[in-house]
Design a protein around this motif. Sequence first.
Motif, short mmCIF file in Angstrom:
data_model
loop_
_atom_site.label_atom_id
_atom_site.label_comp_id
_atom_site.label_asym_id
_atom_site.label_seq_id
_atom_site.Cartn_x
_atom_site.Cartn_y
_atom_site.Cartn_z
N GLN A 201 0.90 -1.47 0.10
CA GLN A 201 0.14 0.02 0.01
C GLN A 201 0.80 1.40 0.09
O GLN A 201 0.23 2.31 -0.49
N LEU A 202 2.06 1.11 0.25
CA LEU A 202 2.90 2.36 0.43
C LEU A 202 3.23 3.02 -1.05
O LEU A 202 3.38 2.21 -1.97
N VAL A 203 3.18 4.39 -1.13
CA VAL A 203 3.37 5.02 -2.30
C VAL A 203 4.21 6.05 -1.86
O VAL A 203 4.29 6.83 -0.95
N MET A 204 5.41 6.34 -2.90
CA MET A 204 6.47 7.18 -2.22
C MET A 204 7.11 7.90 -3.53
O MET A 204 7.53 6.99 -4.43
N GLY A 205 7.37 8.96 -3.43
CA GLY A 205 8.13 9.81 -4.68
C GLY A 205 8.72 10.91 -3.95
O GLY A 205 8.56 11.40 -2.73
N MET A 206 9.26 11.88 -4.85
CA MET A 206 9.80 13.07 -4.51
C MET A 206 9.29 14.16 -5.62
O MET A 206 9.32 13.91 -6.91
N THR A 207 9.63 15.48 -5.04
CA THR A 207 9.17 16.48 -6.11
C THR A 207 10.24 17.65 -6.06
O THR A 207 10.46 18.17 -4.81
N GLU A 208 11.18 17.97 -6.70
CA GLU A 208 11.98 18.90 -6.78
C GLU A 208 11.74 20.16 -7.55
O GLU A 208 11.15 20.13 -8.89
N LEU A 209 11.49 21.51 -6.65
CA LEU A 209 11.28 22.67 -7.55
C LEU A 209 12.56 23.40 -7.98
O LEU A 209 13.53 23.25 -7.37
#
Length: 277
Positions: free
Chosen positions: A175-183
């Motif tokens: 069930q885990l969802v994981m990510g990253m956002t770079e501005l």
Amino acid sequence: MERRYASHPQEVKQFDTERLRKEFHIPVLFVPDELKLVLTHEDRMIIGGAQPVTQEVQLTTDLKELGVTYFLERRELGVINVGGAGTVTVDGTSYDLGTKECLYVGQGSKEVSFKSNDSAEPAKFYLNSAPAHLSYPTAKTTLAEADSSALGDIKNSNERTIYRFIHADGVQSAQLVMGMTELKPGNMWNTMPAHIHPRRMEAYFYFGLPEDAAVFHLMGEPDETRHIVMSNEQAVISPSWSIHSGVGTSNYTFIWSMAGDNKRYDDMDPVSIKELQ
């Protein structure tokens, strides 16, 4: 391991700044040669950090809190390194993790430890763990391998790249969802227009901020918004009923992680800017 309880939106409307921070803000995740963990009753997510400097750090805690004989007996784990190069060892198999690389560790893994390659530039392993009903293989993902997309523009101060590591079309999980956002430089806004997803909670971890910068993290029901001021390498818990957005005094990067009824990254209920109060 610190424990945080779930909060009702009607109750949160009455919170002052101190109470908001006490319930949702996680100020310290990295302490040299220690494991820091926070268990939230929002979908039983565990948010943590490991910063090995002079010795390995083991993934362990008071197991009575979890009702198991070892940490990942009924859980899965996502790890993203935000520091120097390091190694995660899972049941005797070592995985090298550079900066902004991700490792998924499946349910049933018994021994997990964290180590830095260089004590002068230690690794900082940001951790998210969710209950799991199925076991999936341990898998590493780099930025180059992640499902990525460029969104926004400088005109709206939200030009950014989203990297999806653990999700329905990438590294598999229960069930885990994981990510990253770079501005990109010169951009400050994330996740605006805002949304909620009542089927999943979310946690944000902000990093890459200069020491004198801050992010104003927006939360609350769309018509009862609140804010929490975030500094570098701090996390915040977002209940399923809450928006989760932010604006910084500088550009920054953040890791997002979710747990709940599904793994659909795009399962969102949008909120128009005109609805916010």
